[in-house]
Design a protein around this motif. Structure first.
Motif, PDB file in Angstrom:
ATOM      1  N   LYS A  12       0.826  -1.201   0.000  1.00  0.00           N
ATOM      2  CA  LYS A  12       0.000   0.000   0.000  1.00  0.00           C
ATOM      3  C   LYS A  12       0.866   1.260   0.000  1.00  0.00           C
ATOM      4  N   VAL A  13       0.450   2.231  -0.788  1.00  0.00           N
ATOM      5  CA  VAL A  13       1.097   3.541  -0.806  1.00  0.00           C
ATOM      6  C   VAL A  13       0.011   4.608  -0.711  1.00  0.00           C
ATOM      7  N   GLN A  14       0.420   5.807  -0.332  1.00  0.00           N
ATOM      8  CA  GLN A  14      -0.527   6.919  -0.227  1.00  0.00           C
ATOM      9  C   GLN A  14       0.117   8.137  -0.883  1.00  0.00           C
ATOM     10  N   PRO A  15       0.177   8.139  -2.216  1.00  0.00           N
ATOM     11  CA  PRO A  15       0.985   9.128  -2.942  1.00  0.00           C
ATOM     12  C   PRO A  15       0.532  10.564  -2.694  1.00  0.00           C
ATOM     13  N   ILE A  16       1.530  11.433  -2.611  1.00  0.00           N
ATOM     14  CA  ILE A  16       1.264  12.862  -2.480  1.00  0.00           C
ATOM     15  C   ILE A  16       1.965  13.581  -3.619  1.00  0.00           C
ATOM     16  N   HIS A  17       1.309  14.592  -4.170  1.00  0.00           N
ATOM     17  CA  HIS A  17       1.919  15.364  -5.254  1.00  0.00           C
ATOM     18  C   HIS A  17       2.993  16.292  -4.681  1.00  0.00           C
ATOM     19  N   VAL A  18       4.089  16.455  -5.416  1.00  0.00           N
ATOM     20  CA  VAL A  18       5.202  17.259  -4.929  1.00  0.00           C
ATOM     21  C   VAL A  18       4.777  18.711  -4.685  1.00  0.00           C
ATOM     22  N   ASP A  19       3.807  19.225  -5.447  1.00  0.00           N
ATOM     23  CA  ASP A  19       3.336  20.594  -5.210  1.00  0.00           C
ATOM     24  C   ASP A  19       2.655  20.705  -3.853  1.00  0.00           C
ATOM     25  N   ASP A  20       1.866  19.681  -3.493  1.00  0.00           N
ATOM     26  CA  ASP A  20       1.225  19.678  -2.177  1.00  0.00           C
ATOM     27  C   ASP A  20       2.267  19.543  -1.073  1.00  0.00           C
ATOM     28  N   LEU A  21       3.279  18.689  -1.299  1.00  0.00           N
ATOM     29  CA  LEU A  21       4.336  18.524  -0.299  1.00  0.00           C
ATOM     30  C   LEU A  21       5.091  19.838  -0.101  1.00  0.00           C
ATOM     31  N   ALA A  22       5.397  20.532  -1.179  1.00  0.00           N
ATOM     32  CA  ALA A  22       6.094  21.816  -1.082  1.00  0.00           C
ATOM     33  C   ALA A  22       5.242  22.840  -0.326  1.00  0.00           C
ATOM     34  N   ALA A  23       3.932  22.837  -0.589  1.00  0.00           N
ATOM     35  CA  ALA A  23       3.044  23.770   0.108  1.00  0.00           C
ATOM     36  C   ALA A  23       2.983  23.457   1.600  1.00  0.00           C
ATOM     37  N   LEU A  24       3.011  22.164   1.945  1.00  0.00           N
ATOM     38  CA  LEU A  24       2.993  21.789   3.364  1.00  0.00           C
ATOM     39  C   LEU A  24       4.268  22.261   4.058  1.00  0.00           C
ATOM     40  N   ILE A  25       5.412  22.101   3.400  1.00  0.00           N
ATOM     41  CA  ILE A  25       6.675  22.531   4.002  1.00  0.00           C
ATOM     42  C   ILE A  25       6.678  24.047   4.186  1.00  0.00           C
ATOM     43  N   THR A  27       6.096  28.748   8.224  1.00  0.00           N
ATOM     44  CA  THR A  27       5.453  30.002   8.621  1.00  0.00           C
ATOM     45  C   THR A  27       4.386  29.833   9.701  1.00  0.00           C
ATOM     46  N   ALA A  28       4.033  28.576  10.046  1.00  0.00           N
ATOM     47  CA  ALA A  28       2.966  28.354  11.038  1.00  0.00           C
ATOM     48  C   ALA A  28       3.408  28.850  12.412  1.00  0.00           C
ATOM     49  N   PRO A  29       2.486  29.485  13.179  1.00  0.00           N
ATOM     50  CA  PRO A  29       2.856  29.976  14.524  1.00  0.00           C
ATOM     51  C   PRO A  29       3.314  28.849  15.446  1.00  0.00           C
ATOM     52  N   GLU A  30       2.601  27.727  15.441  1.00  0.00           N
ATOM     53  CA  GLU A  30       2.957  26.592  16.282  1.00  0.00           C
ATOM     54  C   GLU A  30       2.873  25.313  15.448  1.00  0.00           C
ATOM     55  N   PRO A  31       3.909  24.995  14.719  1.00  0.00           N
ATOM     56  CA  PRO A  31       3.867  23.818  13.851  1.00  0.00           C
ATOM     57  C   PRO A  31       3.909  22.527  14.669  1.00  0.00           C
ATOM     58  N   PRO A  32       3.354  21.453  14.139  1.00  0.00           N
ATOM     59  CA  PRO A  32       3.427  20.166  14.837  1.00  0.00           C
ATOM     60  C   PRO A  32       4.858  19.633  14.846  1.00  0.00           C
ATOM     61  N   ARG A  33       5.134  18.763  15.811  1.00  0.00           N
ATOM     62  CA  ARG A  33       6.464  18.179  15.893  1.00  0.00           C
ATOM     63  C   ARG A  33       6.699  17.171  14.771  1.00  0.00           C
TER      64      ARG A  33
END
Length: 328
Positions: free
Chosen positions: A84-97, A102-108
């Motif tokens: 099983k895989v759960q593919p993510i698009h590189v554009d979405d990954l870049a947006a998450l990074i 810039t998030a005030p309190e990012p998750p660990r």
């Protein structure tokens, strides 16, 4: 790098890791990621560890390979329906990074996965759907054969199939390469791209060409080698000399010409296998075109032969012309 960040007072570090990473993981790749994570956690840094599943990008080597595999009409893969895989698009990954920076309190930690999990066969089906490619049959390669193939393939540079990749597939089959997509989607602020939307119809021709060009080259090489063997060892020289005589070749030159033709055919076949180049396709085009014209003038009855020894040259010439213009 983490030590330098700590020394310089860098405010935030985002570490791009991988699902399955751990200090005691089954593969060196995952262990190296796990070691980096352990080092980062021990430092006085505000950090987030991002663990993506399979990442898709139009120009990515693995994505190009998967698009190619998706266009094959028949394919056998290890654990094609189990891993099983759960593919993510590189554009979405870049947006998450970017959001984590810039998030005030990012998750660990964050599992960077696409909106749904699927099998490897299902992922290929999604890419095929995006490219609007014809349907295909994807079968599971038995694991004993897969292990042998992985050890052989590992001898080749940049092989995607290795003993380590088989271990990763086994881990994926146990659910180790999937995760809850809700945190990533919430951070992204909009729906994550579905794998069925990754590939585009315009990419289908390039995906097909990546294996079709190899198939054309190999089949042409076999054609030339078989022609060389048959013309010298299989076909009666008496008939061949009669055809040469009809073309105006004197008796003393007929046998040497037969030998030269066989050697030329064999040489072209070997060069196609070892070092195919653009000039070689132009050479074939000139050679086949030349003897097609000569035979049309002196042996026109071959156009009426039910097996089409001359008419079959027309698609061959078209393929040679295509390879000439498309090759490097």
């Amino acid at each position: 790098m983490f030590a330098a960040c700590e020394t310089l007072g860098v405010r935030r570090v985002v570490q791009l890791s991988a699902l399955g990473s751990a200090a005691d993981a089954a593969t060196a790749y995952w262990r190296s990621k796990g070691a980096a994570e352990a080092d980062l956690r021990a430092r006085r840094l505000q950090s987030t560890i991002v663990r993506p599943s399979l990442v898709y990008g139009d120009a990515g080597a693995s994505s190009i390979m998967f698009r190619m595999l998706a266009t094959l009409p028949l394919l056998m893969m290890p654990m094609a329906h189990g891993a099983k895989v759960q593919p993510i698009h590189v554009d979405d990954l870049a947006a998450l990074i970017a959001a984590l920076v810039t998030a005030p309190e990012p998750p660990r930690e964050l599992a960077a996965v696409g909106p749904r999990a699927t099998s490897m066969a299902g992922y290929l089906r999604d890419l095929r759907q995006g490219m609007r490619a014809p349907a295909a049959l994807v079968l599971d390669l038995p694991m004993p054969l897969a292990r042998v193939a992985a050890h052989v393939a590992a001898l080749m540079p940049s092989s995607a199939l290795t003993p380590a990749s088989l271990l990763m597939l086994k881990h994926s089959a146990d659910g180790g390469n999937t995760a809850n997509a809700a945190p990533a989607a919430a951070l992204h602020g909009r729906p994550l791209r579905d794998p069925a939307q990754f590939a585009q119809p315009a990419q289908r021709i390039a995906a097909v060409w990546s294996w079709a060009s190899v198939l054309i080259t190999l089949s042409m090489a076999v054609l030339w080698l078989l022609t060389a063997a048959v013309s010298w060892f299989g076909w009666p020289h008496v008939e061949s000399r009669a055809w040469l005589a009809a073309c105006g070749i004197p008796v003393f030159a007929q046998e040497p010409m037969l030998l030269a033709a066989a050697l030329t055919d064999a040489t072209i076949g070997v060069l196609l296998l070892l070092r195919p180049r653009r000039w070689l396709w132009a050479t074939q085009l000139a050679l086949v075109g030349g003897y097609t014209v000569i035979m049309s003038l002196f042996l026109p009855f071959f156009w009426l032969h039910p097996f089409g020894p001359l008419s079959k040259n027309l698609p061959l010439l078209a393929l040679m012309f295509l390879m000439w213009r498309a090759s490097k």
